[in-house]
Design an enzyme around this catalytic site. Structure first.
Site, PDB file in Angstrom:
ATOM      1  N   THR A   6     -40.326  25.640 -10.773  1.00  0.00           N
ATOM      2  CA  THR A   6     -40.553  24.260 -10.335  1.00  0.00           C
ATOM      3  C   THR A   6     -40.786  23.490 -11.619  1.00  0.00           C
ATOM      4  O   THR A   6     -41.364  24.040 -12.567  1.00  0.00           O
ATOM      5  CB  THR A   6     -41.773  24.117  -9.396  1.00  0.00           C
ATOM      6  OG1 THR A   6     -42.936  24.566 -10.087  1.00  0.00           O
ATOM      7  CG2 THR A   6     -41.618  24.929  -8.112  1.00  0.00           C
ATOM      8  N   HIS A   7     -40.318  22.257 -11.670  1.00  0.00           N
ATOM      9  CA  HIS A   7     -40.376  21.438 -12.897  1.00  0.00           C
ATOM     10  C   HIS A   7     -39.702  22.162 -14.068  1.00  0.00           C
ATOM     11  O   HIS A   7     -40.090  21.956 -15.221  1.00  0.00           O
ATOM     12  CB  HIS A   7     -41.816  21.098 -13.293  1.00  0.00           C
ATOM     13  CG  HIS A   7     -42.663  20.615 -12.158  1.00  0.00           C
ATOM     14  ND1 HIS A   7     -42.734  19.294 -11.805  1.00  0.00           N
ATOM     15  CD2 HIS A   7     -43.433  21.285 -11.259  1.00  0.00           C
ATOM     16  CE1 HIS A   7     -43.542  19.169 -10.762  1.00  0.00           C
ATOM     17  NE2 HIS A   7     -43.968  20.362 -10.398  1.00  0.00           N
ATOM     18  N   GLU A  11     -19.497  22.069 -15.749  1.00  0.00           N
ATOM     19  CA  GLU A  11     -19.765  20.711 -16.240  1.00  0.00           C
ATOM     20  C   GLU A  11     -18.863  19.689 -15.559  1.00  0.00           C
ATOM     21  O   GLU A  11     -19.293  18.593 -15.191  1.00  0.00           O
ATOM     22  CB  GLU A  11     -19.572  20.656 -17.753  1.00  0.00           C
ATOM     23  CG  GLU A  11     -20.654  21.414 -18.508  1.00  0.00           C
ATOM     24  CD  GLU A  11     -20.285  21.613 -19.965  1.00  0.00           C
ATOM     25  OE1 GLU A  11     -19.859  20.647 -20.621  1.00  0.00           O
ATOM     26  OE2 GLU A  11     -20.408  22.756 -20.454  1.00  0.00           O
ATOM     27  N   LYS A  46     -16.811  29.640 -29.529  1.00  0.00           N
ATOM     28  CA  LYS A  46     -17.275  28.981 -28.313  1.00  0.00           C
ATOM     29  C   LYS A  46     -16.608  29.485 -27.037  1.00  0.00           C
ATOM     30  O   LYS A  46     -15.428  29.755 -27.007  1.00  0.00           O
ATOM     31  CB  LYS A  46     -17.052  27.462 -28.404  1.00  0.00           C
ATOM     32  CG  LYS A  46     -17.949  26.745 -29.372  1.00  0.00           C
ATOM     33  CD  LYS A  46     -19.438  26.905 -29.096  1.00  0.00           C
ATOM     34  CE  LYS A  46     -19.907  26.134 -27.880  1.00  0.00           C
ATOM     35  NZ  LYS A  46     -19.906  24.675 -28.110  1.00  0.00           N
ATOM     36  N   LYS A  88      -8.229   3.270   1.559  1.00  0.00           N
ATOM     37  CA  LYS A  88      -7.518   4.553   1.478  1.00  0.00           C
ATOM     38  C   LYS A  88      -7.659   5.307   0.168  1.00  0.00           C
ATOM     39  O   LYS A  88      -7.882   6.517   0.165  1.00  0.00           O
ATOM     40  CB  LYS A  88      -6.029   4.333   1.759  1.00  0.00           C
ATOM     41  CG  LYS A  88      -5.781   3.932   3.197  1.00  0.00           C
ATOM     42  CD  LYS A  88      -4.349   3.523   3.424  1.00  0.00           C
ATOM     43  CE  LYS A  88      -4.202   2.743   4.704  1.00  0.00           C
ATOM     44  NZ  LYS A  88      -5.037   1.511   4.755  1.00  0.00           N
ATOM     45  N   ASN A 109     -17.158  27.879 -23.329  1.00  0.00           N
ATOM     46  CA  ASN A 109     -17.910  26.809 -22.654  1.00  0.00           C
ATOM     47  C   ASN A 109     -17.767  26.870 -21.131  1.00  0.00           C
ATOM     48  O   ASN A 109     -16.683  27.158 -20.624  1.00  0.00           O
ATOM     49  CB  ASN A 109     -17.420  25.445 -23.144  1.00  0.00           C
ATOM     50  CG  ASN A 109     -17.662  25.262 -24.629  1.00  0.00           C
ATOM     51  OD1 ASN A 109     -18.683  25.703 -25.159  1.00  0.00           O
ATOM     52  ND2 ASN A 109     -16.720  24.627 -25.297  1.00  0.00           N
ATOM     53  N   ASN A 133      -2.291  -2.770  12.691  1.00  0.00           N
ATOM     54  CA  ASN A 133      -3.763  -2.697  12.613  1.00  0.00           C
ATOM     55  C   ASN A 133      -4.309  -1.458  13.313  1.00  0.00           C
ATOM     56  O   ASN A 133      -5.249  -0.821  12.839  1.00  0.00           O
ATOM     57  CB  ASN A 133      -4.390  -3.957  13.216  1.00  0.00           C
ATOM     58  CG  ASN A 133      -4.017  -5.197  12.427  1.00  0.00           C
ATOM     59  OD1 ASN A 133      -3.363  -5.095  11.388  1.00  0.00           O
ATOM     60  ND2 ASN A 133      -4.410  -6.361  12.918  1.00  0.00           N
ATOM     61  N   TYR A 154      -9.393  -7.323  12.125  1.00  0.00           N
ATOM     62  CA  TYR A 154      -8.755  -6.767  10.927  1.00  0.00           C
ATOM     63  C   TYR A 154      -8.757  -7.786   9.792  1.00  0.00           C
ATOM     64  O   TYR A 154      -8.544  -8.977  10.005  1.00  0.00           O
ATOM     65  CB  TYR A 154      -7.306  -6.342  11.233  1.00  0.00           C
ATOM     66  CG  TYR A 154      -6.605  -5.768  10.009  1.00  0.00           C
ATOM     67  CD1 TYR A 154      -6.748  -4.436   9.651  1.00  0.00           C
ATOM     68  CD2 TYR A 154      -5.834  -6.594   9.180  1.00  0.00           C
ATOM     69  CE1 TYR A 154      -6.147  -3.924   8.507  1.00  0.00           C
ATOM     70  CE2 TYR A 154      -5.217  -6.091   8.037  1.00  0.00           C
ATOM     71  CZ  TYR A 154      -5.383  -4.758   7.709  1.00  0.00           C
ATOM     72  OH  TYR A 154      -4.802  -4.263   6.578  1.00  0.00           O
ATOM     73  N   SER A 172     -13.258  26.134 -27.803  1.00  0.00           N
ATOM     74  CA  SER A 172     -13.346  24.924 -28.622  1.00  0.00           C
ATOM     75  C   SER A 172     -12.182  24.928 -29.604  1.00  0.00           C
ATOM     76  O   SER A 172     -11.780  25.985 -30.106  1.00  0.00           O
ATOM     77  CB  SER A 172     -14.665  24.918 -29.379  1.00  0.00           C
ATOM     78  OG  SER A 172     -14.575  24.121 -30.540  1.00  0.00           O
ATOM     79  N   SER A 199       0.839  -1.213   0.000  1.00  0.00           N
ATOM     80  CA  SER A 199       0.000   0.000   0.000  1.00  0.00           C
ATOM     81  C   SER A 199       0.868   1.255   0.000  1.00  0.00           C
ATOM     82  O   SER A 199       0.348   2.372   0.024  1.00  0.00           O
ATOM     83  CB  SER A 199      -0.937   0.008   1.219  1.00  0.00           C
ATOM     84  OG  SER A 199      -0.211  -0.154   2.411  1.00  0.00           O
ATOM     85  N   GLN A 237      -7.247  -2.591   3.760  1.00  0.00           N
ATOM     86  CA  GLN A 237      -6.220  -1.753   3.130  1.00  0.00           C
ATOM     87  C   GLN A 237      -6.825  -0.975   1.954  1.00  0.00           C
ATOM     88  O   GLN A 237      -6.306   0.063   1.553  1.00  0.00           O
ATOM     89  CB  GLN A 237      -5.055  -2.624   2.665  1.00  0.00           C
ATOM     90  CG  GLN A 237      -3.938  -1.863   1.998  1.00  0.00           C
ATOM     91  CD  GLN A 237      -2.681  -2.695   1.856  1.00  0.00           C
ATOM     92  OE1 GLN A 237      -1.994  -2.962   2.837  1.00  0.00           O
ATOM     93  NE2 GLN A 237      -2.387  -3.126   0.643  1.00  0.00           N
TER      94      GLN A 237
HETATM   95  N1  ARG Z   1      -1.057  -1.548   5.015  1.00  0.00           N
HETATM   96  C1  ARG Z   1      -2.022  -2.092   5.923  1.00  0.00           C
HETATM   97  C2  ARG Z   1      -3.370  -1.353   5.752  1.00  0.00           C
HETATM   98  O1  ARG Z   1      -3.377  -0.317   5.235  1.00  0.00           O
HETATM   99  C3  ARG Z   1      -1.589  -1.935   7.321  1.00  0.00           C
HETATM  100  C4  ARG Z   1      -2.123  -2.972   8.250  1.00  0.00           C
HETATM  101  C5  ARG Z   1      -1.579  -4.288   7.923  1.00  0.00           C
HETATM  102  N2  ARG Z   1      -1.835  -5.252   8.910  1.00  0.00           N
HETATM  103  C6  ARG Z   1      -1.702  -6.536   8.691  1.00  0.00           C
HETATM  104  N3  ARG Z   1      -1.918  -7.322   9.654  1.00  0.00           N
HETATM  105  N4  ARG Z   1      -1.374  -6.993   7.514  1.00  0.00           N
HETATM  106  O2  ARG Z   1      -4.404  -1.851   6.122  1.00  0.00           O
END
Ligand code: ARG
Length: 461
Positions: free
Chosen positions: A156-157, A291, A284, A326, A286, A111, A318, A278, A24, A323
Site C-alpha cells: 500500500t502506498h 508502457e 537494453k 464515429k 524495454n 438519421n 438529429y 534500444s 463521412s 456524424q
Molecule cells: N453521415 C450522417 C451521419 O453519420 C448520416 C446522417 C445524415 N443525415 C442528415 N440528415 N444529414 O450522421
C-alpha cells in the site's frame, strides 16, 4: 443538385471543400456490412407489408448482395462524392438495378439508418471484445492456479504492507475484468433496440412494421420514441465509458508490470518477443508493450470526452454534429481490442521470479499486522496490540534486526505481556496461511476464489 440523392431543391453543386468537410465516407465505410444488413431487413419488411412488391424486394436484395460482394473484393472504391456509406450503397444500387432501387429508401431516413448501422456494428464488436476479455480472464486463472501458494509482497502506498499470495494478486485483477465483462453485457442489453423506421424524427405515414425489422435484425424490440431514436447516442457513450474503465484497468496492471520489470525489482521476466531494444544502448530490453498500454488509455479517455462534448448542448432531434460520433468510437474499439489481446499474450509470456521476490520479503516488517492480530486473539485490545508492535518495530529498526531476533528481555521491556513464546509462529508462510477470512489471501481462500470464478467464466462463455 446533379448526382446527389438529395439534390432536388438545389441549384448549385456543393463547393469542393464543403464536400470534403461534409463527408463521412472516409470513416463510416467500415459499416458497409451493417448498412447492407439493415437495408435488407428494411426492404424485406417493405415487401411483407405490401409497400413494395415481392419482385421489387427480391431485386433490391439481390442488388445489395452483389454490392456487398464487390466491396469485399475491393472492386468498389468510395469517394467524397458518395458523402456517406448509406448514399454510397444506395446510389450504386440505383445504378445497377435502375428505378426499382429508388424504392429502398421508402419509410426510412439516414438519421435512423446510421443509427441501425452503428448499433449493429457496436453490438458485434461488444461480442468480440467480450471474447477477448474472457480469454484474458482464462490466462489470469491459469496463472492464479500456478501461483496460488507462492508468497509475494503486498503493497500500500508502494510501501511493503503485508505478505500475500501471488495467486491472490492475479485474482484481484480477475475481479476488475469480470466487472468489465458485466458492464459490457449490461450495455449490450440496454442498446439492443432497433431505431430503424424512426425515419427523420417523427415516424411515417406508411404502414411499416418496426417490430418485424427489429426481429429480423436480432434486436429485442424497436425503440419507443422516434425523436429519441435519431438523437440518442447513449449506447456509444456507455460503450466508451466501459472502454475507458477497462483500459484504466489494463493501464494499472501495465504500470505494475513496468516496475516489476525494473532492474531494482526484477520480479518478472517478460519474454523477449514482447519487449524491444534500444537503438543506442545494446544492453537494453524495454517493456514497451506495458508502457504503450499505459499510454493507450489516454486515447480512449479522449474518445469518451470527445463524444460527451459533441453531445452536450445538441437540441432534439438529429443534428449534423452527431456524424462526429464515429471516429472516436472506432478508435476506442480498435485500441481496446488490441490492448486486451496484447496484455493477455504478454501475461502468458511472463515468468514470475520468486527468487527475486523472496529476497525482498525480509524488509518492511510484513508480518507486523499479523502479530498485532495474534495479540488481539490473546485478549489484548487491538489498539494496544498495534502500539506494542509499533514499539517492537522501533527497537528492531534501532538494532537492525527482525522481530524473531528480539530477546525476551527486550520484549518484556516493550510490554510485560509479550515473550518469545507468546509471539508464537510469526513466520511469513504461517501468517499468509492464517488469512482465511472470506476474500482473504490464504492459499485455501485463493483456491476457493479460483474455483468460483472458473465456474462463473464457463457459465459466462
Ligand atoms: N453521415 C450522417 C451521419 O453519420 C448520416 C446522417 C445524415 N443525415 C442528415 N440528415 N444529414 O450522421
Amino acid at each position: 443538385m446533379a448526382g446527389s440523392l438529395w439534390g432536388g431543391r438545389f441549384e448549385k453543386e456543393m463547393d469542393d471543400i464543403v464536400k470534403r468537410f461534409n463527408a463521412s465516407i472516409g470513416f463510416d465505410q467500415r459499416m458497409y456490412n451493417d448498412d447492407i444488413d439493415g437495408s435488407i431487413a428494411h426492404v424485406t419488411m417493405l415487401g411483407e407489408q405490401g409497400i413494395v412488391s415481392m419482385e421489387e424486394k427480391d431485386a433490391i436484395i439481390a442488388g445489395l448482395e452483389e454490392i456487398r460482394k464487390d466491396i469485399e473484393k475491393g472492386e468498389i472504391v468510395f469517394t467524397v462524392e458518395d458523402e456517406d456509406i448509406h448514399m454510397g450503397i444506395e446510389s450504386r444500387l440505383i445504378q445497377r438495378i435502375g428505378d426499382v432501387g429508388k424504392k429502398l429508401h421508402t419509410a426510412r431516413s439516414r438519421n435512423d439508418q446510421c443509427q441501425v448501422d452503428g448499433r449493429l456494428y457496436v453490438r458485434r464488436e461488444i461480442k468480440e471484445i467480450m471474447e477477448r476479455l474472457r480469454y484474458l480472464e482464462s490466462v489470469i486463472l491459469e496463472k492464479a492456479e500456478k501461483y496460488a501458494e507462492e508468497i509475494t509482497i503486498g503493497f500500500t502506498h508502494l510501501q511493503h504492507a503485508q505478505p500475500v499470495t501471488l495467486g491472490f494478486v492475479f485474482m484481484a485483477y480477475f475481479q476488475m475484468f469480470k466487472r468489465d465483462l458485466q458492464r459490457l453485457s449490461d450495455t449490450y442489453e440496454r442498446m439492443n433496440y432497433c431505431p430503424l423506421g424512426a425515419c427523420a424524427l417523427a415516424g411515417t405515414t406508411l404502414p411499416t412494421n418496426r417490430h418485424r425489422t427489429a426481429e429480423l435484425l436480432g434486436f429485442t424490440a424497436p425503440t419507443e420514441n422516434a425523436m429519441d431514436s435519431v438523437s440518442d447516442r447513449d449506447y456509444s457513450l456507455e460503450f466508451l465509458s466501459d472502454a475507458a474503465i477497462s483500459m484504466m484497468h489494463l493501464s494499472r496492471w501495465a504500470e505494475e508490470f513496468t516496475w516489476w520489470n525494473t532492474s531494482e525489482f526484477s520480479y518478472i521476466a517478460i519474454d523477449d518477443s514482447f519487449c524491444t531494444g534500444s537503438s543506442i544502448m545494446p544492453q537494453k530490453k524495454n517493456p514497451d508493450m506495458a508502457e504503450l498500454l499505459r499510454g493507450k488509455v489516454g486515447r480512449v479517455y479522449g474518445d469518451l470526452m470527445q463524444l460527451l462534448t459533441v453531445m452536450k448542448g445538441t437540441p432534439l432531434a438529429y443534428n449534423k454534429d452527431f456524424q462526429e460520433d464515429k471516429e472516436s468510437l472506432f478508435d476506442a474499439i480498435d485500441t481496446w481490442k488490441a490492448s486486451i489481446t496484447i496484455f493477455a499474450k504478454m501475461l502468458e509470456n511472463t515468468e514470475f521470479r520468486m527468487d527475486m521476490i523472496h529476497k525482498q520479503m525480509g524488509k518492511g516488517f510484513l508480518n507486523a499486522t499479523d502479530i498485532a492480530e495474534h495479540f488481539a486473539k490473546q485478549g489484548i485490545p487491538f489498539r494496544e496490540a498495534h502500539s506494542i508492535v509499533g514499539r517492537m518495530v522501533k527497537v528492531c529498526e534501532n538494532n537492525h534486526c527482525d522481530f524473531e531476533e528480539l530477546t525476551d528481555e527486550e520484549l518484556q521491556k516493550i510490554d510485560v505481556r509479550v515473550t518469545k513464546e507468546t509471539l508464537g509462529d510469526i513466520s511469513i508462510p504461517a501468517c499468509v496461511e492464517a488469512r482465511v477470512s472470506y476474500g482473504g489471501t490464504a492459499p485455501s481462500e485463493v483456491k476457493r476464489q479460483i474455483e468460483k470464478e472458473k465456474e462463473w467464466l464457463s457459465y459466462y462463455s
